[in-house]
Design a protein around this motif. Sequence first.
Motif, mmCIF file in Angstrom:
data_model
loop_
_atom_site.group_PDB
_atom_site.id
_atom_site.type_symbol
_atom_site.label_atom_id
_atom_site.label_comp_id
_atom_site.label_asym_id
_atom_site.label_seq_id
_atom_site.Cartn_x
_atom_site.Cartn_y
_atom_site.Cartn_z
ATOM 1 N N ARG A 6 0.630 -7.514 -2.434
ATOM 2 C CA ARG A 6 1.795 -6.543 -1.841
ATOM 3 C C ARG A 6 1.634 -5.297 -2.233
ATOM 4 N NH1 ARG A 6 7.269 -9.407 -3.711
ATOM 5 N NH2 ARG A 6 6.992 -7.805 -5.101
ATOM 6 N N LYS A 8 2.796 -1.526 -3.304
ATOM 7 C CA LYS A 8 3.607 -1.289 -4.497
ATOM 8 C C LYS A 8 4.756 -0.478 -4.026
ATOM 9 C CE LYS A 8 -0.121 -1.022 -7.498
ATOM 10 N NZ LYS A 8 -0.790 -1.792 -8.518
ATOM 11 N N ARG A 9 6.013 -0.545 -4.726
ATOM 12 C CA ARG A 9 7.108 0.072 -4.462
ATOM 13 C C ARG A 9 7.351 1.103 -5.457
ATOM 14 N NH1 ARG A 9 12.353 -3.309 -2.992
ATOM 15 N NH2 ARG A 9 10.959 -3.779 -1.029
ATOM 16 N N LEU A 11 10.053 4.490 -6.056
ATOM 17 C CA LEU A 11 11.608 5.005 -6.030
ATOM 18 C C LEU A 11 11.259 6.655 -6.677
ATOM 19 C CD1 LEU A 11 14.309 5.088 -5.264
ATOM 20 C CD2 LEU A 11 14.854 4.412 -7.579
ATOM 21 N N LEU A 33 1.720 1.639 0.136
ATOM 22 C CA LEU A 33 3.010 1.896 -0.866
ATOM 23 C C LEU A 33 4.341 1.672 0.011
ATOM 24 C CD1 LEU A 33 1.959 5.172 -2.670
ATOM 25 C CD2 LEU A 33 1.886 2.694 -3.644
ATOM 26 N N ASP A 34 5.246 1.241 -0.657
ATOM 27 C CA ASP A 34 6.788 1.141 -0.098
ATOM 28 C C ASP A 34 7.304 2.389 -0.782
ATOM 29 O OD1 ASP A 34 6.437 -0.996 1.523
ATOM 30 O OD2 ASP A 34 7.032 -2.488 0.137
ATOM 31 N N ILE A 36 10.433 4.869 -1.375
ATOM 32 C CA ILE A 36 11.944 5.072 -1.513
ATOM 33 C C ILE A 36 12.315 6.334 -1.964
ATOM 34 C CG2 ILE A 36 14.245 3.896 -1.634
ATOM 35 C CD1 ILE A 36 12.340 1.267 -2.273
ATOM 36 N N GLU A 66 11.783 4.927 2.993
ATOM 37 C CA GLU A 66 13.036 4.406 3.168
ATOM 38 C C GLU A 66 13.836 5.418 2.421
ATOM 39 O OE1 GLU A 66 15.821 0.703 1.623
ATOM 40 O OE2 GLU A 66 13.790 0.611 1.955
#
Length: 69
Positions: A6, A8-9, A11, A33-34, A36, A66
């Motif tokens: 998946r 990687k997230r 922030l 990458l996600d 945020i 996001e």
Amino acid sequence: MKKPTRAKRILIIGHGVLGGDVLDFLLQSGMDLDVIVAGRNSEMVLHRVNLARYTAMNLGFCPAVEIVR
């Protein structure tokens, strides 16, 4: 057999000098990458994220970001 990985997230809190530079680097890296971004002033965060997106798009990357408050 390899498991599907998946994205990687990450922030990023704040859109100042350090947060903005990290955002630019991540969006231009081409990694899956996600991203945020969070900040107190959502309008300023949106302006900074749009600038980073446009810069990455000019380099051939199409990142998704996001924004949260």
